[in-house]
Design a protein around this motif. Structure first.
Motif, mmCIF file in Angstrom:
data_model
loop_
_atom_site.group_PDB
_atom_site.id
_atom_site.type_symbol
_atom_site.label_atom_id
_atom_site.label_comp_id
_atom_site.label_asym_id
_atom_site.label_seq_id
_atom_site.Cartn_x
_atom_site.Cartn_y
_atom_site.Cartn_z
ATOM 1 N N THR A 158 0.868 -1.668 -0.577
ATOM 2 C CA THR A 158 -0.111 -0.109 -0.014
ATOM 3 C C THR A 158 1.120 1.861 0.045
ATOM 4 N N LYS B 142 -0.420 -2.944 -4.581
ATOM 5 C CA LYS B 142 -1.260 -3.239 -5.064
ATOM 6 C C LYS B 142 -2.647 -2.151 -5.029
ATOM 7 N N ARG B 143 -2.131 -1.232 -3.542
ATOM 8 C CA ARG B 143 -3.188 -0.210 -3.226
ATOM 9 C C ARG B 143 -2.601 1.016 -2.931
ATOM 10 N N VAL C 201 -3.403 4.665 -1.490
ATOM 11 C CA VAL C 201 -4.854 6.053 -0.788
ATOM 12 C C VAL C 201 -4.307 6.750 -1.385
ATOM 13 N N LEU D 280 -3.309 -2.227 -9.541
ATOM 14 C CA LEU D 280 -3.666 -1.056 -8.592
ATOM 15 C C LEU D 280 -4.834 -0.525 -7.929
ATOM 16 N N GLU D 281 -5.084 -0.940 -6.863
ATOM 17 C CA GLU D 281 -6.905 -0.678 -6.066
ATOM 18 C C GLU D 281 -6.363 1.149 -5.510
ATOM 19 N N ILE D 282 -7.406 1.556 -5.958
ATOM 20 C CA ILE D 282 -7.054 2.776 -5.698
ATOM 21 C C ILE D 282 -8.862 3.405 -4.759
ATOM 22 N N HIS D 283 -8.119 4.181 -3.244
ATOM 23 C CA HIS D 283 -8.951 4.714 -1.895
ATOM 24 C C HIS D 283 -8.580 6.039 -2.358
ATOM 25 N N LEU E 72 -8.010 -1.325 4.904
ATOM 26 C CA LEU E 72 -7.134 -2.242 4.561
ATOM 27 C C LEU E 72 -6.873 -3.776 5.504
#
Length: 456
Positions: free
Chosen positions: A390, A421-422, A424, A438-441, A456
């Motif tokens: 992250t 992978k993530r 913020v 890529l996971e986006i918050h 998370l």
């Protein structure tokens, strides 16, 4: 009747001039640094003072100035060229500083050996003997057939040799040992450094010769000599070492032909300085076991993103006045973020000691690390480990809002390239098209950032 030699009072720390002696310098605040220097009686007036630019004194329309740019000269080191803005500009003067042993002479010797294969060059040494330089070149395995050497400290003699040899690139090692006959003070003094640098700069502008000047540093790692020296030169770069002594960072503090703040990364090996093509991997050598307070963020240095690790430690204060210590970060910025975290995040840390550190020895000057610092403090306070995959970035405002930062999409691509992978990030930096793997918050305030941290 002989003229009385003129004198001036100059601060040896910053180069400020005074009409008489004073105990404290009003410019830099240092005590007992104002010294009297002797000025040459009429010799300085005989020199051509047409200005540093070296052009004729005539009025021209700005629209009529020729904008054709000469081809830049490559140093053979991509990272060096990046810091210079794409290579060496004809007629430019570059001042390179660094602590003893940082590798200033090594990197310049490697660069001039590459340039000598195509263009005439001259290496002027005022500190080391020619035999010492030859031994270093042999140890580094450099081609020395085209490198011309000169052991001289008089700038007038150097310019006479330049008129005869007509080189394209000249290295002056170092400017602190050079002297000019226009000043009666000792070599290394404020007036000698200033006059020698201005003399060589005027020659560079008139003849189109590119100069590299090696500069010494003081005990606080700032360039020695008068502040005028930084104003005279076209570019000022500093070579420093990181916490890991194997690596060197070349930083541009001033550049009239490129980006200020650009960084170049090198590894010191037995064969000289080698370029580091992937500097993010250099700063992400994290521990095998995850620990609370460790957070990764993406900086923007010059023209490229850079992944770095930020560590935070929150511990109970043993004294009445808790400490706030930041290494590689602005300590005032850390105090401000803690106040915002208390007011808008509901997390009070007034009774705890807080330490923040940027791993690798790099200095952070931008605000995109605000969110990462805040997350690191919360992670350490709650003793919760942040997942290794992250990344965080974003600027935090005084009202608790998460503000966007420049080049957000390029930062995300850099994180995805290194296996994260993530992410913020600020809501305004959320890309329209998804970033692969890529996971986006996206968050807009501290409350949302803390909620995302819990998920998370």
């Amino acid at each position: 009747m002989a003229k009385k030699p003129k004198s001036a009072f100059v601060c040896t720390a910053c180069g400020a001039d005074y009409a008489g002696w004073s105990g404290q310098c009003n410019q830099c605040g240092e005590w007992n640094t104002i010294k009297e220097i002797k000025l040459g009686a009429g010799k300085a007036a005989a020199r051509d003072n047409s200005g540093y630019a070296g052009a004729r004194s005539e009025v021209r329309l700005l629209s009529e100035v020729n904008l054709a740019q000469a081809e830049r000269i490559s140093t053979g080191l991509t990272e060096f060229d990046r810091v210079l803005g794409g290579g060496i500009v004809t007629g430019s003067v570059v001042l390179i500083g660094g602590a003893p042993g940082a590798g200033k002479s090594t990197i310049l010797l490697q660069a001039i050996a590459h340039i000598a294969e195509r263009l005439p060059v001259l290496y002027v040494s005022g500190e080391e003997s020619l035999q010492q330089i030859a031994e270093r070149a042999q140890r580094l395995g450099l081609k020395t057939a085209g490198i011309k050497m000169l052991a001289e400290t008089s700038v007038q003699q150097i310019c006479q040799v330049l008129d005869e040899e007509l080189p394209k690139v000249v290295i002056i090692d170092s400017i602190q040992v050079m002297y000019t006959a226009d000043s009666d003070s000792a070599p290394g003094s404020v007036s000698q450094v200033r006059e020698s640098a201005s003399y060589l700069t005027q020659y560079a502008k008139r003849s189109g010769v590119s100069f590299f000047m090696v500069g010494h540093v003081t005990k606080d790692q700032s360039l020695a000599g008068p502040m005028t020296l930084s104003h005279i030169v076209d570019a000022q770069v500093v070579l420093s070492s990181t916490d890991d002594s194997r690596f060197r960072v070349l930083r541009a503090d001033k550049n009239r032909f490129g980006s200020v703040g650009e960084l170049g990364f090198f590894a010191m090996e037995s064969s000289g300085l080698k370029e580091v093509k992937n500097p993010s991997a250099m700063f992400l050598s994290r521990a095998e076991k995850p620990s609370p307070g460790s957070v990764v963020t993406v900086l923007w240095e010059g023209t490229r993103p850079l992944l770095v690790e930020i560590q935070a430690l929150v511990t109970e204060s043993q004294y009445g006045n808790p400490r706030r210590l930041a290494v590689g970060l602005d300590q005032n910025r850390l105090a401000m973020l803690l106040a915002v975290l208390s007011r808008h995040g509901g997390i009070f840390t007034g009774n705890d000691e807080i330490y923040a550190n940027v791993v690798g020895g790099i200095k952070v000057s931008e605000t995109s690390t605000d969110l990462a610092i805040m997350v690191g403090v919360v992670s350490s306070l709650r003793d919760r480990i942040i997942p290794y995959d992250t990344v965080f970035f974003g600027e935090v405002g005084l009202n608790g809002e998460i503000r966007p930062v420049a080049n957000g999409h390029a930062r995300l691509n850099e994180a995805a390239k290194h296996g994260f992978k993530r992410a913020v990030i600020p809501k305004s930096n959320k890309p329209k098209d998804p970033v692969k793997n890529l996971e986006i918050h996206a968050v807009s305030n501290i409350q949302e950032a803390l909620a995302a941290l819990s998920d998370l």
